[in-house]
Motif scaffolding. Structure first.
Motif, mmCIF file in Angstrom:
data_model
loop_
_atom_site.group_PDB
_atom_site.id
_atom_site.type_symbol
_atom_site.label_atom_id
_atom_site.label_comp_id
_atom_site.label_asym_id
_atom_site.label_seq_id
_atom_site.Cartn_x
_atom_site.Cartn_y
_atom_site.Cartn_z
ATOM 1 N N THR A 45 0.688 -1.185 0.135
ATOM 2 C CA THR A 45 0.006 0.081 0.119
ATOM 3 C C THR A 45 0.866 1.450 -0.065
ATOM 4 O O THR A 45 0.319 2.463 -0.184
ATOM 5 C CB THR A 45 -0.848 0.101 1.248
ATOM 6 N N GLN A 46 2.104 1.136 0.396
ATOM 7 C CA GLN A 46 3.072 2.402 0.359
ATOM 8 C C GLN A 46 4.325 2.127 0.407
ATOM 9 O O GLN A 46 4.862 1.127 0.778
ATOM 10 C CB GLN A 46 2.694 3.069 1.777
ATOM 11 N N ILE A 47 5.164 2.784 -0.407
ATOM 12 C CA ILE A 47 6.638 2.692 -0.339
ATOM 13 C C ILE A 47 7.304 3.708 0.207
ATOM 14 O O ILE A 47 6.983 4.884 -0.034
ATOM 15 C CB ILE A 47 7.015 2.598 -1.855
ATOM 16 N N GLY A 48 8.175 3.316 1.308
ATOM 17 C CA GLY A 48 8.722 4.403 2.138
ATOM 18 C C GLY A 48 7.951 5.305 3.040
ATOM 19 O O GLY A 48 6.631 4.862 3.055
ATOM 20 N N LYS A 49 8.450 6.146 3.832
ATOM 21 C CA LYS A 49 7.661 6.790 4.688
ATOM 22 C C LYS A 49 8.481 8.038 5.009
ATOM 23 O O LYS A 49 9.548 7.953 5.159
ATOM 24 C CB LYS A 49 7.137 5.925 6.001
ATOM 25 N N GLU A 50 7.800 9.223 5.887
ATOM 26 C CA GLU A 50 8.302 10.335 6.105
ATOM 27 C C GLU A 50 9.021 9.952 7.586
ATOM 28 O O GLU A 50 8.168 9.486 8.620
ATOM 29 C CB GLU A 50 7.455 11.336 6.363
ATOM 30 N N CYS A 51 9.945 10.364 7.723
ATOM 31 C CA CYS A 51 10.645 10.292 9.305
ATOM 32 C C CYS A 51 10.505 11.479 10.035
ATOM 33 O O CYS A 51 11.223 12.481 9.858
ATOM 34 C CB CYS A 51 12.134 9.789 9.118
#
Length: 144
Positions: A97-103
């Motif tokens: 559903t999602q690639i990567g993320k904000e840290c």
């Protein structure tokens, strides 16, 4: 095809996960007992073993679950797959559903190494069909 190297959970968010070696995945929920389970799009997090090994080669001392990942899988480069990819492992079906993320707050790994791979290499999925996933199980990319 990939191989599950670790199955990790944590009781609360914002901490490293612990390898529990096997877990129950519940449809439309996530992993039983994991803080990130729930009715949302990031029920399960996955990280490629090869990316972790490359990070370790640069001097990082990280164990399974250190990045907050639920599944560590060898042989699949999750980052190269598009959102919507369907993965199957021991009857469990996951949809990316999602690639990567904000840290939002730099983790201990970032503070020590100056970088963290989860924001760029980690992917997230929801559980389409539940069941059990254990270390050593084979994971297949079913649909891209």
């Amino acid at each position: 095809m990939g191989k599950v190297i670790a199955v990790c959970t944590s009781e609360r968010r914002g901490i490293q996960k612990t390898n529990i070696h096997s877990a129950q995945f519940r449809e439309n929920w996530g992993i039983e007992g994991d803080a990130h389970a729930g009715d949302w799009h990031r029920q399960v997090s996955l990280l490629s073993f090869d990316k972790i090994e490359a990070f370790r080669a640069r001097g990082a001392e990280v164990g399974d679950g250190a990045f907050g990942e639920n599944l560590v899988v060898e042989g699949i480069d999750f980052r190269s797959l598009p959102v919507g990819t369907v993965l199957e492992c021991n009857g469990v079906v996951l949809e990316m559903t999602q690639i990567g993320k904000e840290c939002h707050s730099h983790c201990e790994i970032f503070k020590k190494m100056g970088e963290c791979i989860m924001p760029t290499e980690g992917v997230f999925a929801r559980v389409i069909r539940g069941g059990t996933i254990s270390e050593g199980d084979r994971m297949e990319v079913r649909r891209v």
